[in-house]
Enzyme design. Structure first.
Site, PDB file in Angstrom:
ATOM      1  N   LYS A 188       0.859  -1.133  -0.121  1.00 61.65           N
ATOM      2  CA  LYS A 188      -0.052   0.040   0.144  1.00 61.65           C
ATOM      3  C   LYS A 188       0.681   1.146  -0.075  1.00 61.65           C
ATOM      4  O   LYS A 188       0.571   2.228  -0.801  1.00 61.65           O
ATOM      5  CB  LYS A 188      -1.003  -0.128   1.138  1.00 61.65           C
ATOM      6  CG  LYS A 188      -2.061   1.238   1.322  1.00 61.65           C
ATOM      7  CD  LYS A 188      -2.712   0.927   2.590  1.00 61.65           C
ATOM      8  CE  LYS A 188      -3.657   2.210   2.690  1.00 61.65           C
ATOM      9  NZ  LYS A 188      -4.457   2.265   4.252  1.00 61.65           N
ATOM     10  N   GLU A 194      10.760  -4.521   3.692  1.00 59.95           N
ATOM     11  CA  GLU A 194      10.920  -5.995   3.596  1.00 59.95           C
ATOM     12  C   GLU A 194      10.646  -5.975   2.257  1.00 59.95           C
ATOM     13  O   GLU A 194      11.331  -6.759   1.332  1.00 59.95           O
ATOM     14  CB  GLU A 194      10.086  -6.864   4.372  1.00 59.95           C
ATOM     15  CG  GLU A 194      10.639  -6.865   5.825  1.00 59.95           C
ATOM     16  CD  GLU A 194      10.025  -5.646   6.677  1.00 59.95           C
ATOM     17  OE1 GLU A 194       9.892  -5.886   8.017  1.00 59.95           O
ATOM     18  OE2 GLU A 194       9.637  -4.790   6.207  1.00 59.95           O
ATOM     19  N   GLY A 248      -4.562  -2.044   5.239  1.00 59.71           N
ATOM     20  CA  GLY A 248      -3.738  -3.123   4.961  1.00 59.71           C
ATOM     21  C   GLY A 248      -4.472  -4.485   5.017  1.00 59.71           C
ATOM     22  O   GLY A 248      -4.485  -5.496   4.317  1.00 59.71           O
ATOM     23  N   ARG A 249      -4.531  -4.374   6.363  1.00 61.00           N
ATOM     24  CA  ARG A 249      -5.239  -5.898   7.157  1.00 61.00           C
ATOM     25  C   ARG A 249      -6.592  -6.094   6.633  1.00 61.00           C
ATOM     26  O   ARG A 249      -7.140  -7.182   7.088  1.00 61.00           O
ATOM     27  CB  ARG A 249      -4.976  -6.100   8.517  1.00 61.00           C
ATOM     28  CG  ARG A 249      -5.618  -5.006   9.221  1.00 61.00           C
ATOM     29  CD  ARG A 249      -4.859  -4.996  10.991  1.00 61.00           C
ATOM     30  NE  ARG A 249      -5.662  -3.639  11.423  1.00 61.00           N
ATOM     31  CZ  ARG A 249      -5.156  -2.455  11.526  1.00 61.00           C
ATOM     32  NH1 ARG A 249      -3.782  -2.382  10.826  1.00 61.00           N
ATOM     33  NH2 ARG A 249      -5.441  -1.500  12.243  1.00 61.00           N
ATOM     34  N   GLU A 334      -3.393  -6.371  15.440  1.00 56.78           N
ATOM     35  CA  GLU A 334      -2.626  -5.059  14.984  1.00 56.78           C
ATOM     36  C   GLU A 334      -4.097  -3.974  15.019  1.00 56.78           C
ATOM     37  O   GLU A 334      -4.110  -2.751  15.228  1.00 56.78           O
ATOM     38  CB  GLU A 334      -2.616  -5.015  13.570  1.00 56.78           C
ATOM     39  CG  GLU A 334      -1.419  -3.987  13.177  1.00 56.78           C
ATOM     40  CD  GLU A 334      -1.019  -4.153  11.614  1.00 56.78           C
ATOM     41  OE1 GLU A 334       0.383  -4.181  11.754  1.00 56.78           O
ATOM     42  OE2 GLU A 334      -1.746  -4.027  10.825  1.00 56.78           O
ATOM     43  N   HIS A 365      -1.697 -32.973  20.038  1.00 51.63           N
ATOM     44  CA  HIS A 365      -0.365 -33.411  20.537  1.00 51.63           C
ATOM     45  C   HIS A 365       0.720 -32.484  20.664  1.00 51.63           C
ATOM     46  O   HIS A 365       1.841 -32.742  20.795  1.00 51.63           O
ATOM     47  CB  HIS A 365      -0.082 -34.244  19.114  1.00 51.63           C
ATOM     48  CG  HIS A 365      -0.999 -35.132  18.827  1.00 51.63           C
ATOM     49  ND1 HIS A 365      -1.276 -36.584  19.367  1.00 51.63           N
ATOM     50  CD2 HIS A 365      -2.044 -34.996  17.866  1.00 51.63           C
ATOM     51  CE1 HIS A 365      -2.512 -37.031  18.748  1.00 51.63           C
ATOM     52  NE2 HIS A 365      -2.978 -36.180  18.005  1.00 51.63           N
ATOM     53  N   LYS A 493      10.408   0.540  13.089  1.00 53.11           N
ATOM     54  CA  LYS A 493      11.119   0.473  11.755  1.00 53.11           C
ATOM     55  C   LYS A 493      12.156   1.562  11.884  1.00 53.11           C
ATOM     56  O   LYS A 493      13.095   1.379  11.495  1.00 53.11           O
ATOM     57  CB  LYS A 493       9.855   0.929  10.736  1.00 53.11           C
ATOM     58  CG  LYS A 493       8.778  -0.208  10.789  1.00 53.11           C
ATOM     59  CD  LYS A 493       7.664   0.375   9.781  1.00 53.11           C
ATOM     60  CE  LYS A 493       6.496  -0.564   9.778  1.00 53.11           C
ATOM     61  NZ  LYS A 493       5.274  -0.047   8.839  1.00 53.11           N
TER      62      LYS A 493
HETATM   63  O1  F6P Z   1       3.914  -2.243   9.614  1.00 46.76           O
HETATM   64  C1  F6P Z   1       2.741  -2.767   9.599  1.00 46.76           C
HETATM   65  C2  F6P Z   1       2.157  -2.504   8.444  1.00 46.76           C
HETATM   66  O2  F6P Z   1       1.945  -1.300   7.941  1.00 46.76           O
HETATM   67  C3  F6P Z   1       0.605  -3.028   8.230  1.00 46.76           C
HETATM   68  O3  F6P Z   1      -0.293  -2.449   8.701  1.00 46.76           O
HETATM   69  C4  F6P Z   1       0.561  -3.454   6.577  1.00 46.76           C
HETATM   70  O4  F6P Z   1      -0.404  -4.250   6.509  1.00 46.76           O
HETATM   71  C5  F6P Z   1       1.941  -3.938   6.457  1.00 46.76           C
HETATM   72  O5  F6P Z   1       2.879  -3.003   7.167  1.00 46.76           O
HETATM   73  C6  F6P Z   1       2.405  -3.857   4.895  1.00 46.76           C
HETATM   74  O6  F6P Z   1       2.581  -2.367   4.456  1.00 46.76           O
HETATM   75  P1  F6P Z   1       2.578  -1.988   3.028  1.00 46.76           P
HETATM   76  O7  F6P Z   1       1.306  -2.772   2.425  1.00 46.76           O
HETATM   77  O8  F6P Z   1       2.298  -0.529   3.000  1.00 46.76           O
HETATM   78  O9  F6P Z   1       3.749  -2.606   2.529  1.00 46.76           O
END
Ligand code: F6P
Length: 531
Positions: A188, A194, A248-249, A334, A365, A493
């Protein structure tokens, strides 16, 4: 109705056990069950009563839950700290919305072009594999949906890369050919470390192959930051939009679902949206005590704020749903892992419990020992398909039997007398019985809710995920917190970047770091220098 009344009711109910409530009411299972189009919930094995339900109903009337639901669905800026709407429900109300219809149409067109080889890689070969590079909401939803809905007849293979540890992308790329691999950079913000690190890795992998300079033909971006995707090198006609009014979620339903469309087919994605839309209508229309999201929220608040539970296990007795607990960890924790109210003042009670879980019967288990004999009160959702579908009916019957048994035993437990009686039946001598029986006592009176459905298809998955989204929202109204922001992830971050610069030797980055971090940085630097 004062919150104190709920405390009084919890004190009263704690004098009883769930089993005793069944002894007193032969219709309890029916009375504490509810259903939506494809889901049924049996929450009778919780220490809850009609008095508690009506107390919560009054409490939610006072909090005006009904208008909160209307504000959510109307697209009001209820994400007050970011001044945004949280309008993910709009994404599944397709026919009513030209923007969504049009955007989905361009997604479907791109999907068709890729599956029909109208759109190919730089070498002209059809794409056989798609790799979604994203994290959090740009990974967990599509990874779950693809896992449940992938269908070789309808789509291509889908892979998911989220971790910063390049072991994940290396392991995945080792199975793939650059010429036939398409990458989706799902972000987003298009600013997540990452995702950008892995996307650049993919870019280098393509550039060092026969694809060479044609690598931009192997990238699609899904983002609300078009310019950053262009700067990264994605062709403008391969950039699909995300909007700031979709968290995002909560974004699986948007273009973020492209990887699901590509591996499961368009129809499956349309069914996913349709199932979620039906749950949206149920949530808006069903009365309080028949409203599945509201009932699950009441159980969460009741056990979390009045019955001492601090964790919630989600245990799908359905292998295809094994990634659901991870998805719900982000959705619920979150969203509601907060300690300040909407106005910034401290919350008045505990908020979201720890969410965890794995697919049944594996848990039996491993951690079920703690559920049955530990000292923690853990609330449990069992998710159970009633039909075997394409799976072995005999094994499925045993799976159902085990799920129902676990739910029953959590409730009944085993008293000392029961344990001694069974040991006598098993031929133990009295000396061993007196020594061992206490170790076999199980406290019982542990709550569990069974969410059952015929079989797991795209429609049902849509209903299940929307169910948990709305449960999360109802809890946020009770705790008066904003479930749509996540300010708590930012500092980590920023310090991550500072420590990275410190490792690179930037002296200003070392300032104000603690002794432990400085010592670890030194060890890391020495380790790498030695190499
Ligand atoms: O760091 C948390 C977050 O902002 C989440 O809310 C989001 O889903 C994820 O990182 C990835 O964010 P993006 O889609 O902006 O890469």
């Amino acid at each position: 109705m004062k919150p104190t009344d709920l405390s009084r009711l919890s004190d009263e109910l704690k004098q009883q056990t769930i089993s005793e409530l069944f002894d007193k009411d032969s219709m309890r299972a029916e009375a504490f069950s509810a259903r939506s189009q494809s889901l049924s919930i049996d929450y009778s094995k919780n220490l809850i009563s009609n008095n508690v339900l009506s107390a919560f109903q009054q409490q939610f009337d006072t909090l005006d839950l009904h208008s909160w639901i209307q504000r959510l669905f109307s697209g009001e800026l209820i994400n007050n700290t970011e001044q945004r709407a949280a309008h993910h429900t709009r994404l599944r109300d397709v026919p009513a919305d030209p923007l969504i219809e049009q955007t989905l149409a361009s997604c479907y067109q791109l999907c068709d072009d890729i599956l029909s080889a109208n759109k190919t890689g730089a070498s002209g070969q059809r794409f056989t594999d798609v790799v979604n590079i994203g994290i959090g909401g740009s990974d967990l939803g599509p990874r779950l949906a693809a896992d449940v809905l992938k269908n070789k007849q309808a789509g291509i293979n889908a892979y998911f890369i989220s971790n910063l540890d390049s072991a994940e992308i290396n392991k995945t790329l080792a199975k793939l050919s650059p010429e036939t691999t398409l990458f989706i950079v799902a972000s987003k913000s298009f600013a997540t470390e990452e995702t950008l690190t892995n996307a650049r890795h993919a870019q280098r992998w393509l550039a060092s192959s026969s694809v060479g300079t044609g690598s931009d033909q192997h990238f699609i971006a899904i983002t609300s930051n078009h310019n950053k995707a262009v700067d990264f090198g994605v062709a403008t006609d391969c950039i699909l939009p995300m909007w700031d009014w979709v968290g995002g979620r909560y974004s699986l339903w948007s273009c973020i679902g492209l990887s699901t469309m590509l591996c499961a087919g368009k129809q499956a994605f349309q069914q996913l949206l349709a199932g979620a839309h039906v749950m949206d209508q149920h949530f808006q229309q069903a009365p309080f005590t028949e409203n599945l999201p509201t009932i699950l929220a009441v159980l969460e608040i009741w056990y979390g704020n009045f019955m001492g539970a601090r964790s919630h296990a989600v245990i799908p007795y359905c292998y295809a749903l094994r990634k659901l607990p991870s998805y719900l960890q982000q959705l619920c924790m979150e969203s509601n892992g907060k300690s300040v109210r909407r106005d910034g003042s401290p919350v008045l009670s505990d908020t979201n419990p720890i969410v965890w879980g794995t697919a049944g019967t594996d848990g039996q288990h491993s951690y079920h020992q703690l559920l049955h004999q530990g000292t923690q009160t853990v609330t449990v959702d069992f998710l159970l398909p009633l039909s075997a579908g394409d799976n072995c009916p005999i094994a499925h019957q045993k799976l159902v039997a085990n799920c129902l048994a676990q739910s029953r035993v959590l409730m009944t437990g085993q008293s000392l007398a029961d344990a001694e009686y069974r040991m006598r039946l098993d031929g133990y001598n009295e000396k061993d019985i007196s020594t061992l029986a206490p170790h076999k006592v199980m406290h019982g009176n542990m709550p569990s809710t069974i969410i059952s459905f015929d079989q797991l298809d795209a429609f049902t998955l849509g209903e299940i995920l929307a169910l948990y989204e709305h449960k999360t929202f109802v809890c946020s109204v009770f705790w008066d917190i904003n479930p749509f922001d996540q300010w708590g992830v930012e500092l980590g971050k920023r310090i991550g970047q500072q420590v990275d610069e410190a490792i690179q030797g930037k002296p200003e980055a070392l300032a104000d770091l603690d002794g432990s971090t400085l010592a670890m940085i030194k060890r890391y630097q020495q380790k790498n220098q030695r190499r």
